[in-house]
Design a protein around this motif. Structure first.
Motif, mmCIF file in Angstrom:
data_model
loop_
_atom_site.group_PDB
_atom_site.id
_atom_site.type_symbol
_atom_site.label_atom_id
_atom_site.label_comp_id
_atom_site.label_asym_id
_atom_site.label_seq_id
_atom_site.Cartn_x
_atom_site.Cartn_y
_atom_site.Cartn_z
ATOM 1 N N ASP A 270 8.840 -0.434 16.071
ATOM 2 C CA ASP A 270 7.456 -0.071 15.733
ATOM 3 C C ASP A 270 6.523 -1.239 16.010
ATOM 4 N N VAL A 271 7.107 -2.391 16.295
ATOM 5 C CA VAL A 271 6.323 -3.606 16.519
ATOM 6 C C VAL A 271 6.929 -4.321 17.726
ATOM 7 N N HIS B 43 3.098 0.542 16.195
ATOM 8 C CA HIS B 43 2.732 -0.021 14.886
ATOM 9 C C HIS B 43 2.116 1.062 13.990
ATOM 10 N N TYR C 127 0.833 -1.209 0.000
ATOM 11 C CA TYR C 127 0.000 0.000 0.000
ATOM 12 C C TYR C 127 0.858 1.245 0.000
ATOM 13 N N THR D 31 14.697 -7.830 1.464
ATOM 14 C CA THR D 31 14.739 -6.771 0.451
ATOM 15 C C THR D 31 13.566 -6.899 -0.506
ATOM 16 N N GLY D 32 12.359 -6.939 0.094
ATOM 17 C CA GLY D 32 11.144 -6.866 -0.710
ATOM 18 C C GLY D 32 10.851 -5.396 -0.975
ATOM 19 N N ARG D 33 9.566 -5.099 -1.010
ATOM 20 C CA ARG D 33 9.172 -3.730 -1.386
ATOM 21 C C ARG D 33 9.731 -2.698 -0.417
ATOM 22 N N ILE D 34 9.568 -2.957 0.887
ATOM 23 C CA ILE D 34 9.957 -1.945 1.882
ATOM 24 C C ILE D 34 11.476 -1.877 2.024
ATOM 25 N N GLY D 35 12.106 -3.050 2.134
ATOM 26 C CA GLY D 35 13.558 -3.074 2.304
ATOM 27 C C GLY D 35 14.275 -2.354 1.171
ATOM 28 N N THR E 152 10.591 -2.562 12.003
ATOM 29 C CA THR E 152 9.245 -2.166 11.578
ATOM 30 C C THR E 152 8.563 -3.359 10.903
ATOM 31 N N GLY E 153 9.147 -4.567 11.086
ATOM 32 C CA GLY E 153 8.594 -5.761 10.429
ATOM 33 C C GLY E 153 7.480 -6.360 11.274
ATOM 34 N N PRO F 96 9.272 -10.984 6.413
ATOM 35 C CA PRO F 96 8.016 -11.379 7.059
ATOM 36 C C PRO F 96 8.300 -12.266 8.267
ATOM 37 N N PHE G 299 2.919 2.291 8.983
ATOM 38 C CA PHE G 299 2.068 2.324 7.776
ATOM 39 C C PHE G 299 1.208 3.583 7.714
HETATM 40 P P1 NAD Z 1 7.759 -8.252 0.747
HETATM 41 O O1 NAD Z 1 7.021 -9.554 0.697
HETATM 42 O O2 NAD Z 1 7.748 -7.358 -0.426
HETATM 43 O O3 NAD Z 1 9.291 -8.539 1.131
HETATM 44 C C1 NAD Z 1 9.701 -9.421 2.113
HETATM 45 C C2 NAD Z 1 11.109 -9.878 1.760
HETATM 46 O O4 NAD Z 1 11.603 -10.667 2.852
HETATM 47 C C3 NAD Z 1 11.168 -10.759 0.510
HETATM 48 O O5 NAD Z 1 12.116 -10.249 -0.403
HETATM 49 C C4 NAD Z 1 11.570 -12.124 1.047
HETATM 50 O O6 NAD Z 1 12.382 -12.862 0.142
HETATM 51 C C5 NAD Z 1 12.358 -11.719 2.277
HETATM 52 N N1 NAD Z 1 12.565 -12.814 3.213
HETATM 53 C C6 NAD Z 1 11.826 -13.945 3.388
HETATM 54 N N2 NAD Z 1 12.414 -14.742 4.306
HETATM 55 C C7 NAD Z 1 13.526 -14.084 4.718
HETATM 56 C C8 NAD Z 1 14.549 -14.406 5.640
HETATM 57 N N3 NAD Z 1 14.550 -15.568 6.312
HETATM 58 N N4 NAD Z 1 15.553 -13.525 5.815
HETATM 59 C C9 NAD Z 1 15.595 -12.364 5.121
HETATM 60 N N5 NAD Z 1 14.654 -12.016 4.217
HETATM 61 C C10 NAD Z 1 13.625 -12.859 4.033
HETATM 62 O O7 NAD Z 1 7.201 -7.514 2.055
HETATM 63 P P2 NAD Z 1 7.217 -5.962 2.375
HETATM 64 O O8 NAD Z 1 6.019 -5.319 1.769
HETATM 65 O O9 NAD Z 1 8.566 -5.414 2.089
HETATM 66 O O10 NAD Z 1 6.976 -6.008 3.958
HETATM 67 C C11 NAD Z 1 7.920 -6.622 4.832
HETATM 68 C C12 NAD Z 1 7.274 -6.850 6.191
HETATM 69 O O11 NAD Z 1 7.023 -5.583 6.808
HETATM 70 C C13 NAD Z 1 5.885 -7.503 6.104
HETATM 71 O O12 NAD Z 1 5.984 -8.924 6.103
HETATM 72 C C14 NAD Z 1 5.196 -7.017 7.352
HETATM 73 O O13 NAD Z 1 5.376 -7.973 8.386
HETATM 74 C C15 NAD Z 1 5.943 -5.738 7.705
HETATM 75 N N6 NAD Z 1 5.105 -4.528 7.606
HETATM 76 C C16 NAD Z 1 5.020 -3.724 8.693
HETATM 77 C C17 NAD Z 1 4.262 -2.553 8.625
HETATM 78 C C18 NAD Z 1 4.160 -1.590 9.803
HETATM 79 O O14 NAD Z 1 3.269 -0.732 9.817
HETATM 80 N N7 NAD Z 1 5.055 -1.667 10.781
HETATM 81 C C19 NAD Z 1 3.566 -2.248 7.465
HETATM 82 C C20 NAD Z 1 3.691 -3.098 6.358
HETATM 83 C C21 NAD Z 1 4.455 -4.237 6.442
#
Ligand code: NAD
Length: 352
Positions: free
Chosen positions: A264-265, A301, A105, A157-161, A238-239, A212, A304
Motif C-alpha cells: 500500500d506504500v 496508500h 484515527y 505491535t502498536g495500534r494497527i499491528g 501498509t506501513g 514506523p 486509511f
Molecule cells: P503505533 O505507534 O501505535 O505502533 C508502532 C509500533 O511499532 C510500536 O509498538 C513500536 O514499538 C513498534 N516499533 C518501533 N520500532 C520498531 C522496530 N524496529 N521493529 C518493530 N517494531 C517497532 O503506530 P500504528 O498506529 O500502529 O501505525 C504503524 C505505522 O503504520 C505508522 O507508523 C505509519 O507509518 C503506518 N500507517 C500507514 C497508514 C496507511 O494508510 N497505509 C495509515 C496509518 C498508519
C-alpha cells in the motif's frame, strides 16, 4: 503566542474528500480553511504566506527549507492529517512551529486493508475479477492456501499491528509478533506469541509490517533479511515504503523467494500516489517492474481510506488546530525529543 480570534488555515494537497470531511467537522470552531490542491514544498510554500497554520499530508515536503518559508510567512502551526511524521524535519520546526498530528484515527481501517491484500493475493481475486470480466471462467493458476493453521508474523505491535494480529487469529493462524517494546499482556489475551526478529522471519508464511519508518527500520526488508524468510513468503506493507528496499524485493520476486507482495506504500510514492498517470505512463522503472508481477498488488496508500477514518482525521486535525489557536495544551504535538529528556510537554502540555 498571541491568541487570535480566528485562525486562517491553508490546507495543502487537498482532495475533494479532504474538503468534504474537514468542512463537515468544522462546526463553530473559529478556523477559516482555504483548500489548495498543490502539495506543500519549496515551490508552493509562498501560498502559505499570511496564514496562521498549514494542514499537510503524507507526501508534502516538510523539510528545513519549507519550515523556513512557513516561519517567514508567519505560520505558527503545522497540522498533519496523518499519523506518521517521518517526513517532517522536526528539528527545523522545534521552537518555531508547533507540529501536531493524528496519532490514531482507525487502526481497523489499516489492519482490514492489510487483510484485504492478504486475501486477494492468496486467492488471486484481482486476477479472477479480470478473467470473469473477459468471460474466462477457468480457475487454473488461481489456487491459494488455507490461512487456517499457517503462521503469520506481525512486525510492530502498536495500534494497527494488534488489530491485525487479532484478525489473523480469527482466521485460525498462528501469529508471531515482533516489537522492541512487547506487550505481553496483549499477546497472552490474543493468543499470540512474541519472538525475536530472526525467528519471525524464519517461521512466518505471511509477514505484515506495522512499525514506523525510523533510521532503525529503514530497509528492514532487504536482501539479507529476505534470505532469512521462508521461500514463497507473502509480504504485506501498509506501513511506510522505506521499510522495504524495493529493488531487493523485485529480485526476490523474480527468484520466487518472495511468493507475493501486497504494497500500500512505496518508497518513491510521493511522485505518483494519489494522482492519475494513466495517460503518461511511469518513468519509475522499479515501480513499473513491480506492476508487471501477477503476484504483486499495489494500492495507492489507501489503507486509511474509510469513512470512519476520514471523520476521525478531520475531527482530531481541527481539534489540534483549535488547541494551537487557543494556546491550549497540545496533546498530539510531536517534537524531535518528545520521548527523551528535555521535551516540556509533560509539564506544560506543549513541547516548547
Ligand atoms: P503505533 O505507534 O501505535 O505502533 C508502532 C509500533 O511499532 C510500536 O509498538 C513500536 O514499538 C513498534 N516499533 C518501533 N520500532 C520498531 C522496530 N524496529 N521493529 C518493530 N517494531 C517497532 O503506530 P500504528 O498506529 O500502529 O501505525 C504503524 C505505522 O503504520 C505508522 O507508523 C505509519 O507509518 C503506518 N500507517 C500507514 C497508514 C496507511 O494508510 N497505509 C495509515 C496509518 C498508519
Amino acid at each position: 503566542m498571541k491568541t487570535a480570534d480566528c485562525w486562517r488555515v491553508a490546507v495543502f494537497d487537498s482532495k475533494s474528500y479532504d474538503e468534504e470531511f474537514l468542512r463537515g467537522a468544522l462546526g463553530e470552531r473559529p478556523l477559516r480553511l482555504k483548500f489548495f490542491s498543490e502539495r506543500l514544498n519549496a515551490d508552493t510554500v509562498a501560498l502559505a504566506q499570511g496564514y496562521d497554520a498549514v494542514c499537510a499530508f503524507v507526501n508534502d515536503t516538510l523539510d528545513a527549507v519549507v519550515m523556513d518559508g512557513l516561519v517567514a510567512g508567519g505560520v505558527r502551526a503545522l497540522a498533519l492529517r496523518c499519523a506518521g511524521y517521518n517526513h517532517v524535519d522536526l528539528s527545523a520546526a522545534f521552537g518555531r512551529i508547533h507540529v501536531v498530528r493524528v496519532p490514531a484515527y482507525s487502526p481497523h481501517a489499516v489492519a482490514e486493508h492489510a487483510l484485504a491484500l492478504i486475501m486477494a493475493l492468496n486467492r488471486k481475486t484481482h486476477r479472477a475479477y479480470n478473467r470473469t470480466r473477459e468471460s474466462n471462467f477457468r480457475i487454473d493458476g488461481l489456487m491459494g492456501f488455507d490461512l487456517n493453521g499457517k503462521v503469520a508474523g506481525v512486525i510492530g505491535t502498536g495500534r494497527i499491528g494488534k488489530v491485525l494480529a487479532r484478525i489473523l487469529r480469527g482466521c485460525g493462524m498462528e501469529v508471531l509478533l515482533y516489537d522492541p517494546y512487547p506487550d505481553h499482556e496483549f499477546a497472552a489475551a490474543a493468543g499470540c506469541r512474541y519472538v525475536d526478529l530472526p525467528a519471525l522471519l524464519a517461521s512466518a508464511q505471511v509477514i505484515s509490517l506495522h512499525c514506523p519508518l525510523t533510521p532503525e527500520t529503514k530497509h528492514l526488508v532487504r536482501r539479507e533479511t529476505i534470505e532469512q524468510m521462508r521461500p514463497g513468503v507473502m509480504l504485506i506493507n501498509t506501513g511506510r515504503g522505506g521499510l522495504i528496499h524495493t529493488p531487493d524485493l523485485v529480485r526476490a520476486l523474480k527468484s520466487r523467494q518472495v511468493g507475493a507482495a501486497g504494497l500500500d506504500v512505496y518508497e518513491e510514492e510521493g511522485d505518483y500516489f494519489f494522482e492519475d498517470f494513466s495517460d503518461e505512463g511511469l518513468s519509475d522503472d522499479v515501480l513499473a517492474r513491480l506492476l508487471t508481477f501477477p503476484n504483486v498488488l499495489v494500492t495507492s496508500h489507501q489503507a486509511f481510506f474509510t469513512r470512519e477514518a476520514l471523520a476521525n482525521i478531520a475531527e482530531t486535525t481541527l481539534a489540534n488546530l483549535d488547541a494551537c489557536r487557543a494556546d491550549g495544551p497540545l496533546e498530539n504535538e510531536v517534537c524531535y525529543r518528545c520521548c527523551e529528556d528535555g521535551c516540556r510537554k509533560q509539564e506544560q502540555g506543549r513541547c516548547f
